[in-house]
Design an enzyme around this catalytic site. Structure first.
Site, mmCIF file in Angstrom:
data_model
loop_
_atom_site.group_PDB
_atom_site.id
_atom_site.type_symbol
_atom_site.label_atom_id
_atom_site.label_comp_id
_atom_site.label_asym_id
_atom_site.label_seq_id
_atom_site.Cartn_x
_atom_site.Cartn_y
_atom_site.Cartn_z
ATOM 1 N N ASP A 353 25.713 73.730 -17.672
ATOM 2 C CA ASP A 353 25.665 74.933 -18.486
ATOM 3 C C ASP A 353 24.312 74.951 -19.201
ATOM 4 O O ASP A 353 23.657 73.918 -19.327
ATOM 5 C CB ASP A 353 26.825 74.879 -19.489
ATOM 6 C CG ASP A 353 26.975 76.171 -20.264
ATOM 7 O OD1 ASP A 353 26.598 77.221 -19.716
ATOM 8 O OD2 ASP A 353 27.464 76.135 -21.402
ATOM 9 N N LYS A 483 12.237 96.703 -39.079
ATOM 10 C CA LYS A 483 12.258 95.872 -37.862
ATOM 11 C C LYS A 483 13.282 96.456 -36.906
ATOM 12 O O LYS A 483 14.232 97.141 -37.312
ATOM 13 C CB LYS A 483 12.574 94.408 -38.177
ATOM 14 C CG LYS A 483 14.032 94.056 -38.372
ATOM 15 C CD LYS A 483 14.233 92.542 -38.202
ATOM 16 C CE LYS A 483 15.706 92.180 -38.279
ATOM 17 N NZ LYS A 483 16.227 92.031 -39.628
ATOM 18 N N ASP A 692 31.085 73.940 -22.311
ATOM 19 C CA ASP A 692 31.643 73.867 -23.662
ATOM 20 C C ASP A 692 32.691 74.930 -23.940
ATOM 21 O O ASP A 692 33.427 74.838 -24.909
ATOM 22 C CB ASP A 692 30.524 73.963 -24.715
ATOM 23 C CG ASP A 692 29.689 75.231 -24.566
ATOM 24 O OD1 ASP A 692 30.045 76.076 -23.717
ATOM 25 O OD2 ASP A 692 28.691 75.382 -25.286
ATOM 26 N N ASP A 696 34.680 77.388 -18.948
ATOM 27 C CA ASP A 696 34.211 76.262 -18.124
ATOM 28 C C ASP A 696 35.344 75.351 -17.662
ATOM 29 O O ASP A 696 35.135 74.486 -16.811
ATOM 30 C CB ASP A 696 33.201 75.412 -18.914
ATOM 31 C CG ASP A 696 31.951 76.188 -19.290
ATOM 32 O OD1 ASP A 696 31.430 76.897 -18.414
ATOM 33 O OD2 ASP A 696 31.516 76.096 -20.446
#
Length: 996
Positions: A353, A483, A692, A696
């Site tokens: 990963d 921003k 994690d 998975d």
């Protein structure tokens, strides 16, 4: 039943196919019989609950604990020990039937084997008992209650009572109780990281934004968390049919199969069993031909089989693996399954990963663009990188805007921690900017306190910018900072700050901006633009009331100050770790749910894609041709999108895995991760998978070894894994690989050491049968070797260092734990020399006491007969039965001591398989201790008063220790010469025939 289960498993492996997010809401309501305002009626809910079942995960069929215990007690090597134990009891019964005064040697041996097998079985069960409880960890993610609209009323239900068609309501902090289609929401964000691997919070809306159900914004999934806002949605799937339910069922249904070490031990058992039974059968026939009775022949046969069983080997292997597991734990690799220690060493491919494993799992400012140049920010974990950009004129202005135009704040309880380790209230990008600004200015809060915020337009997905108005430090007026998405910021600017001077934003400057923006975006980084504007004091005097809803201040004609780009940077140790993997013959594949551009950028930075190696996209860009015109074979690396993988069959995937050494899979689903692992396994590779998230878990379970993250990893991933990285660092895997390969070599050496002594133990019985020679060693004495003096030296091999740099992964077909060359060395060469050493000592003592070799051959019947109390030796001396037995037991003790002495050298030569002892040295302190230990045990058994009655061990004259020593020296010289010739002629006859 098996076909049904196989069909169900294949269905679970298929990609998720939903249309509930694409069809109009009205059609969905008609299909499910529900309403977006009033939800289901109570009667509909009851009917749906019966039809679709409870909103819970179906537990898999579990094996009863007593069956698990029996498997540990009777499986594999234990079965061989059980057979040996039973045969000992049978032999003892036969001898007792023949002679009521028989000694209990076979009884003691049978009991000892029984003790060994029960103890090791219990230990293995204890280890296995802590293993996979995947479904339990999924259940821990289940929400307890849910708010549902039924009959137009909002009620609270147990989560398992929620059904398809229900209208549910969620708010900040709630766990989504089922898969839902969003019908209305306000500023709703969810955490899909456990499902998709996407670490950023994902905004939700009522619009279908993607055909892929995992990426569209109008679906929220079972088990995921609501991070912000509120929402309502119609339940489209519950329990096992939900996306997370499918993953749970898939993970718990997969069979990870036998570990490599388990297969190797099984192979070893077959060899030892075949040899023991064959040898026993041959000598049983010979016994008949020599005139022995069937009872005597049966006892001989049982004795030979038992003598071939290495009783202490199972305990030795278990202890060696345990010691290595403890050593790995100190290096941040926590092993959940003992056999996984060696499996990691067998790994030839790692499917890793990206987020948190290869990277630091924290967004960091990576680059900036100001003063017409791109500068690299310091992304090192200890801030030890280049920071020359701080002297630039444009940098302070960029940092000022970044510090002020942000809502992010440090959590007060972490103020004492280093900046990079502090938690932040705010999303990952905001946290990255805040931490960078804090390290650049010393105190962001100080800047904010001097230039107080008076108004703000928060960021939203429509505008894609954030604006805040601040007081000047001298309180003389106001200025604004902004921003947001770079292109949105640029279109609101008319000037740009270059080297401290404000100049017009002309086409040339816009082109410079676009080039920088494309370059940063091409590196897989998230880019934000920053600008500011000084508000005229005459138009905006002190006390002016700013309106954020209907802006009464300019938000165009601003001054552009620069760009910042963020990425989750690689861990410092990862590039070196990937390089070590390459040199050790391990292929590293990145498998991530992240965007292909980001995945490719990180893959290049860590070395998964080597410098100068191109993908088809790179070649197409370089040649300025369409990707379809590029020959895939001309690329050295491949980046495969999940959408492309979805359309591939097994052969196409196999072709990619075979052809490319450098591969990145991006935007992959949980099912696709599993398919990739199965594809790699089809190539005959041993696969390690790191992960994690919950997504998975199927791949972790299916892999030869699953490696979960200890810090960021979910409970589900940890339960599915065989090993946990306590520091979430890919570099720790390389440490584990090195330890795993080392322990395979060391167990092989330990077995070679243990098996060698079986020949000097067995040969006295063969001489007893073939030449009627009085027995040179007893069964109890053999037991003292196998479960006494040999155990600690065999275990000490676990501490032996490597002979060379990490070697290539072993070929499981060609390189076995025990092969014919090891058997040849242990049995046919070193073992034979040891047997000669033992018999030489035996004949020396017998000769010194009066029985020369020519007198001993053919003497067995008279020697063992109580009727002969006046048996004469070579010099005419008469020996009573008691005196003969005392001499025999003294010889047993001497033969035992001889084996210990020749095993000294055997232990030393087993330290290496190729290198000279003088190259390897005697640095293994545990092994040095073991040499002293086995000598002390031998002396203790020989000289302790009372041993003559307990174990029939008699004290030896001191010079009787010396006869085997020349043979011990011979073994050392012989093996050093063999290894020298092997090194001189690599791949030659000696290496082919003796290198194990």
């Amino acid at each position: 039943m098996g076909k049904k289960q196989g069909k169900q498993l294949s269905d679970l492996k298929k990609e998720l196919e939903l249309d509930q997010h694409k069809i109009p809401l009205e059609e969905l309501c008609r299909r499910l019989g529900t309403n977006t305002e009033t939800g289901l009626t109570s009667s509909q809910a009851k009917s749906h609950l019966e039809k679709y079942g409870p909103n819970a995960l179906t537990p898999p069929r579990t094996t009863p604990e007593w069956i698990k215990f029996c498997k540990q007690l009777f499986g594999g090597f234990q079965m061989l020990l059980w057979i040996g134990s039973i045969l000992c009891f049978i032999a003892y019964t036969m001898e007792k039937y023949k002679n009521p005064d028989v000694l209990g040697d076979n009884l003691y041996l049978g009991l000892a084997l029984l003790f060994v097998v029960i103890m090791t079985g219990c230990f293995a069960y204890y280890q296995d008992h802590n293993a996979s409880k995947i479904m339990d960890s999924f259940k821990n993610l289940m929400p307890q209650f849910a708010f549902v609209i039924r009959d137009g009323k909002k009620i609270q239900l147990k989560a398992e009572e929620v059904t398809v068609g229900d209208l549910v309501e969620v708010k900040f902090g709630d766990r989504i109780p089922a898969d839902i289609r969003i019908t209305s929401c306000q500023s709703m964000k969810v955490d899909n990281s456990s499902l998709t691997g996407e670490s950023e919070p994902q905004s939700r809306s009522t619009e279908c934004t993607n055909d892929n159900p995992l990426e569209t914004k109008n679906l929220a999934f079972f088990f995921t968390n609501t991070l912000e806002g509120t929402g309502r949605g119609i339940v489209i799937n519950v329990g096992d049919d939900s996306v997370m339910g499918r993953i749970a069922c898939l993970a718990s249904s997969l069979d990870s199969g036998k570990t490599p070490i388990a297969r190797e031990i099984e192979h070893f058992i077959h060899i030892i069993t075949a040899m023991a039974v064959s040898l026993a059968a041959v000598f049983a026939v010979i016994s008949f031909l020599y005139g022995y009775t069937w009872l005597e022949a049966a006892i001989f046969m049982i004795g030979i089989i038992v003598a071939k069983v290495p009783e202490g080997l199972l305990a030795t292997v278990t202890v060696c693996l345990t010691l290595t597991a403890k050593r790995m734990a100190k290096k941040n690799c926590l092993v959940r399954n003992l056999e996984a220690v060696e499996t990691l060493g067998s790994t030839s491919t790692i499917c890793s990963d990206k987020t948190g494993t290869l990277t630091q799992n924290r967004m960091t400012v990576a680059h900036m663009w100001f003063d017409q140049k791109i500068v690299t920010a310091d992304t090192t974990e200890n801030q030890s990188g280049n920071q020359l950009y701080r002297g630039s004129k444009g940098f302070p202005e960029l940092i000022r805007v970044a510090s002020l135009c942000s809502r992010a704040e440090f959590k007060t309880e972490h103020a004492h921690l280093p900046v990079l380790k502090r938690d932040v209230n705010g999303d990952a990008s905001e946290a990255a900017i805040l931490k960078f600004a804090e390290m650049s200015t010393g105190s962001v809060m100080n800047i904010r306190s001097k230039q107080k915020k008076v108004s703000e337009i928060p960021f939203n997905s429509a505008n894609k910018y954030q604006v805040s108005v601040h007081e000047r430090e001298d309180k003389s007026g106001y200025f604004l900072v902004m921003k947001g998405a770079p292109e949105r910021i640029l279109e609101r600017c008319s000037t740009i700050l270059i080297d401290g001077t404000e100049i017009p934003l002309d086409n040339h400057m816009k082109e410079c901006f676009n080039n920088a923006y494309m370059e940063l975006g091409g590196m897989g980084e998230r880019v934000l633009g920053f600008c500011d504007f000084e508000l005229p004091s005459d138009q905006y005097p002190r006390g002016y009331v700013f309106d954020a809803d209907e802006p009464n201040f300019p938000i165009s004609g601003l001054r552009f100050v620069g760009l910042m780009s963020m990425i989750d940077p690689p861990r410092a140790a990862v590039p070196d770790a990937v390089s070590k993997c390459r040199s050790a013959g391990i292929k590293v594949i990145m498998v991530t749910g992240d965007h292909p551009i980001t995945a490719k950028a990180i893959a290049r930075q860590v070395g998964i894609i080597s410098e100068g190696h191109e993908t088809v996209d790179d070649i197409a860009a370089r040649l300025n041709i369409p990707v379809s015109e590029v020959n895939p074979r001309s690329a050295q690396a491949a980046v495969i999108h999940g959408n492309d993988l979805k359309d591939m069959n097994s052969d196409q995937l196999d072709d990619i895995l075979r052809h490319y050494r450098e591969i990145v899979f991006a935007r992959t689903s949980p099912q696709q991760k599993l398919i990739i692992v199965e594809g790699v396994q089809r190539q005959g590779e041993f696969v390690a998978v790191t992960g994690d998230g919950v997504n998975d878990s199927p791949a972790l379970k299916k892999a030869d070894i699953g490696v979960a993250m200890g810090i960021a990893g979910s409970d589900v991933s940890k339960q599915a894994a065989d090993m946990i990285l306590l520091d979430d660092n890919f570099a720790s895997i390389v440490t584990g690989v090195e330890e795993g390969r080392l322990i395979f070599d060391n167990i092989k050496k330990s077995i070679a050491y243990t098996l060698t002594s079986k020949i000097p133990e067995l040969s006295p019985f063969l001489m007893y049968i073939l030449f009627d020679l009085p027995l040179a060693i007893g069964t109890v004495t053999i037991l003292c070797i196998d479960l006494g003096t040999d155990v600690v030296p065999a275990i000490s091999m676990a501490y032996e260092g490597p002979e060379a740099d990490p070697r290539k992964p072993r070929d499981p077909v060609k390189e076995k734990l025990v092969n014919e060359r090891l058997i040849s060395m242990a049995y046919g060469q070193i073992g034979v020399m040891q047997a000669f050493g033992g018999f030489f000592t035996y004949f020396v003592i017998m000769g010194e006491c009066g029985f020369l070799p020519n007198r001993l051959f053919g003497l067995r019947k008279w020697w063992e007969s109580k009727a002969y109390n006046d048996l004469t030796d070579s010099y005419g001396q008469e020996w009573t039965w008691d005196a003969r037995k005392q001499l025999e037991y003294t010889c047993h003790t001497a033969f035992f001591i001889s084996i210990v002495i020749v095993q000294w050298t055997d232990l030393i030569i087993c330290k290496t398989r190729r290198l000279s002892l003088f190259q390897q040295g005697m640095k293994n302190g545990t092994l040095n201790f073991a040499l002293v230990f086995e000598t002390c045990v031998a002396a203790f058994l020989s000289y302790t008063p009372g041993m003559d009655k307990g174990l029939r061990m008699y004290p030896l004259k001191i010079w009787w220790w010396f006869p085997p020593m020349p043979f011990s020296l011979l073994i050392l010289v012989y093996d050093e010469c063999r290894k020298f010739l092997m090194r001189r002629n690599p791949g030659g006859f000696l290496e082919r025939e003796t290198y194990y």
